[in-house]
Enzyme design. Structure first.
Site, PDB file in Angstrom:
ATOM      1  N   ASP A 203       0.910  -1.145   0.000  1.00 18.81           N
ATOM      2  CA  ASP A 203       0.000   0.000   0.000  1.00 18.81           C
ATOM      3  C   ASP A 203       0.942   1.186   0.000  1.00 18.81           C
ATOM      4  O   ASP A 203       1.594   1.473   1.011  1.00 18.81           O
ATOM      5  CB  ASP A 203      -0.862  -0.011   1.266  1.00 18.81           C
ATOM      6  N   HIS A 204       1.033   1.885  -1.135  1.00 15.56           N
ATOM      7  CA  HIS A 204       2.127   2.850  -1.239  1.00 15.56           C
ATOM      8  C   HIS A 204       2.013   4.003  -0.246  1.00 15.56           C
ATOM      9  O   HIS A 204       2.990   4.690   0.015  1.00 15.56           O
ATOM     10  CB  HIS A 204       2.291   3.353  -2.683  1.00 15.56           C
ATOM     11  N   HIS A 266      -5.514   2.905   1.660  1.00 12.09           N
ATOM     12  CA  HIS A 266      -4.762   4.108   2.025  1.00 12.09           C
ATOM     13  C   HIS A 266      -5.370   4.845   3.235  1.00 12.09           C
ATOM     14  O   HIS A 266      -4.679   5.170   4.195  1.00 12.09           O
ATOM     15  CB  HIS A 266      -4.720   5.084   0.850  1.00 12.09           C
TER      16      HIS A 266
HETATM   17  C1  BG6 Z   1      -3.814   4.636  -6.035  1.00 12.71           C
HETATM   18  C2  BG6 Z   1      -5.209   4.646  -6.580  1.00 12.71           C
HETATM   19  O1  BG6 Z   1      -3.627   3.548  -5.162  1.00 12.71           O
HETATM   20  O2  BG6 Z   1      -3.587   5.841  -5.328  1.00 12.71           O
HETATM   21  C3  BG6 Z   1      -5.418   5.847  -7.484  1.00 12.71           C
HETATM   22  O3  BG6 Z   1      -5.434   3.461  -7.308  1.00 12.71           O
HETATM   23  C4  BG6 Z   1      -5.062   7.119  -6.761  1.00 12.71           C
HETATM   24  O4  BG6 Z   1      -6.755   5.919  -7.963  1.00 12.71           O
HETATM   25  C5  BG6 Z   1      -3.690   7.000  -6.131  1.00 12.71           C
HETATM   26  O5  BG6 Z   1      -5.065   8.160  -7.712  1.00 12.71           O
HETATM   27  C6  BG6 Z   1      -3.413   8.192  -5.243  1.00 12.71           C
HETATM   28  O6  BG6 Z   1      -2.080   8.117  -4.824  1.00 12.71           O
HETATM   29  P1  BG6 Z   1      -1.307   9.419  -4.392  1.00 12.71           P
HETATM   30  O7  BG6 Z   1       0.020   8.923  -3.923  1.00 12.71           O
HETATM   31  O8  BG6 Z   1      -1.213  10.294  -5.610  1.00 12.71           O
HETATM   32  O9  BG6 Z   1      -2.132  10.051  -3.324  1.00 12.71           O
END
Ligand code: BG6
Length: 528
Positions: A203-204, A266
């Site tokens: 989960d980045h 997230h």
């Molecule tokens: C991803 C989702 O995991 O996270 C995307 O699949 C979303 O839909 C993105 O745009 C948002 O990531 P960040 O790091 O730009 O907040």
């Protein structure tokens, strides 16, 4: 130097959007920091036939577009062990791009064809010998979720899960499952052939510096923790808003929607970091145990309560700054009568001693006025308000942990306006993360790839956490699917989602925080 073990990285979906936008640039950043192994190679798979040379051209283009990689180094540098010498700075200017791309190899691969898996061990053996790399292999599944069972099973059939000659690890992208039942099935299938310690569910958001910093803010300072509970916190609000629409991801998003795409992973992780108890130490098991405890304490939203505790919306077309932005239903690969939500807001409680009675509000949406992710701790007002000026709740102290962009922390509190009387105004104490490190903040994928290469799973999701998060959201998913009396509110692109979302916050004086509204005060950059 703190380099990971030598290994081969196999990227399934090596020409895909994620690989080119995130994984490859992250690898290049690590490479430039001298944080890649001494000996290393990448094998990228894809269905379309391209030569190694052509693929390397694509990789080069991808790193050319990688923002912020051409940076200098200071003592406050990036990841542990990063090379801080002047020569590293020189190399980081991109001079070693040719050497970097030469490590990439491409193999035509159809994940539904058994013969392609049979070819893989020999292919990897050739690379292993060419680069004198031992038996360690990291597989990255950057592919559609329906392949998360297929690929690991087939790799295992080829013995590529066997750690006899070196470690074998696998990174699996989100979404991990589609609901509680499918996530459970996926876990069970994976664990038939791979062990939990080999599986890295990514989960980045957990790789973001500012998310990790929530733990440091809370647990390295004596001043916050005594207030961080039901006695002093009125409510907690977590927002992740994006200006972008679904872009070219319509077919994925149609089966996902905002709840599965952002909240299940997230946003619940942000809730977990804000709400967890202090871990007994900063190791993987302790932190992950505390996260799971939070998820398991989320009070279930019963199907009957879903209409009161959740709001869903979908963006409609609108002119924004002279530009026409399409509605969701007009996007590529989206059903013209789609009911998929691009906005979700929830109110819920955490049933434990720390948070009993404190409402948590989360919301996320696409095509909102600005890109911002923040967690706001709203402290209770003083028991008796002595001064004139702003209304009671404008006077509530807020601690705003800004995850992105303009990463930092903002504390809002009342001060006397100079002059006669006692007029009070809310002012900001504003810390910008950029003041701490003259560096760019490393991308989440850099940190997570590096950790996986080192075998550190702290910032990856454990199966019990995934399951607990799905368990909490399952009734909402079910009600949204089956109960047509729960509306999908339209909201024009460029607005803060359905106005109805304000009704979630029952107290009349309270609304969500609208970070763009008080631009000068908030310092948030508003794009739309
Ligand atoms: C991803 C989702 O995991 O996270 C995307 O699949 C979303 O839909 C993105 O745009 C948002 O990531 P960040 O790091 O730009 O907040």
């Amino acid at each position: 130097m703190n380099r990971p073990d030598n290994h081969i990285l196999v990227i399934f979906g090596g020409r895909g959007d994620l690989a080119m936008r995130k994984i490859v640039p992250a690898l290049y950043a690590l490479y430039s920091e001298h944080l890649m192994p001494e000996r290393f190679a990448v094998v990228a798979t894809g269905r379309t036939g391209v030569t190694d040379e052509a693929y390397r051209g694509e990789v080069k283009k991808a790193i050319g577009g990688a923002s912020g990689i051409k940076v200098s180094v200071t003592e406050d540098s990036l990841l542990p062990g990063a090379d801080k010498t002047a020569s590293a700075a020189a190399e980081r200017s991109g001079a070693n791009a040719d050497e970097f791309v030469s490590l990439f190899h491409y193999i035509d691969f159809d994940t539904s064809v058994a013969g392609d898996y049979r070819r893989l061990p020999d292919f990897l053996e050739v690379i292993r010998q060419k680069f004198n790399i031992g038996g360690n292999i990291l597989f990255y599944l950057s592919v559609p979720p329906d392949l998360y069972e297929v690929i690991p099973r087939n790799l295992a059939q080829q013995g590529l899960n066997n750690e006899g000659d070196g470690w074998k690890r696998m990174i699996i992208e989100k979404p991990f499952g589609y609901d509680y039942r499918s996530a459970g099935k996926l876990n069970r299938t994976l664990l038939e052939t791979w062990s939990e310690s080999q599986i890295f569910r990514i989960d980045h958001y957990l790789g973001k510096e500012t998310v990790q910093n929530i733990l440091v803010t809370r647990f390295s300072n004596g001043i916050f923790e005594p207030l961080w509970n039901r006695n002093y916190v009125h409510h907690v609000e977590i927002t992740s808003s994006e200006t972008l629409g679904v872009e070219m991801r319509g077919s994925y998003y149609e089966g996902s929607g905002a709840l599965r795409d952002m909240v299940q992973n997230h946003l619940l992780h942000l809730v977990g970091f804000v709400a967890m108890e202090p871990p007994s130490s900063i190791d993987s098991t302790s932190i992950r145990n505390e996260l799971v405890k939070v998820f398991e304490s989320l009070r279930p939203i019963s199907i009957d309560e879903v209409h009161k505790r959740t709001i869903r919306g979908q963006y409609t077309g609108a002119h924004v700054r002279g530009e026409w932005l399409k509605g969701y239903r007009e996007e590529v690969n989206v059903d013209p009568v789609s009911m998929t939500e691009t906005f979700a807001a929830l109110k819920f409680n955490i049933d434990n001693w720390r948070w009993g009675g404190v409402p948590f509000y989360v919301r996320t949406g696409k095509r909102l006025p600005t890109r911002v992710t923040e967690a706001v701790i709203h402290f209770k007002p003083t028991p008796h308000y002595l001064f004139s000026g702003e209304s009671l709740c404008d006077g509530c102290n807020q601690l705003i942990i800004r995850i992105q962009p303009d990463e930092g922390i903002l504390l809002k509190f009342g001060m006397k306006i100079p002059g006669a009387g006692f007029k009070v105004k809310n002012v900001n104490m504003d810390f910008h993360y950029s003041d701490l490190a003259a560096e760019r903040i490393p991308e989440a994928y850099e940190r997570l790839l590096y950790d996986c290469m080192k075998g550190d799973s702290t910032l990856y999701t454990r199966s019990d956490a995934v399951m607990a998060a799905w368990k909490f959201l399952d009734p909402v998913l079910e009600a949204w699917k089956n109960d047509s009396s729960i509306p999908v509110y339209g909201y024009p692109a460029g607005t803060w989602g359905p106005e109805k979302a304000d009704d979630l916050i029952e107290e009349p004086e309270l609304t969500w925080r609208y970070p763009c509204k008080n631009l000068a005060e908030d310092g948030v950059y508003c794009e739309l």
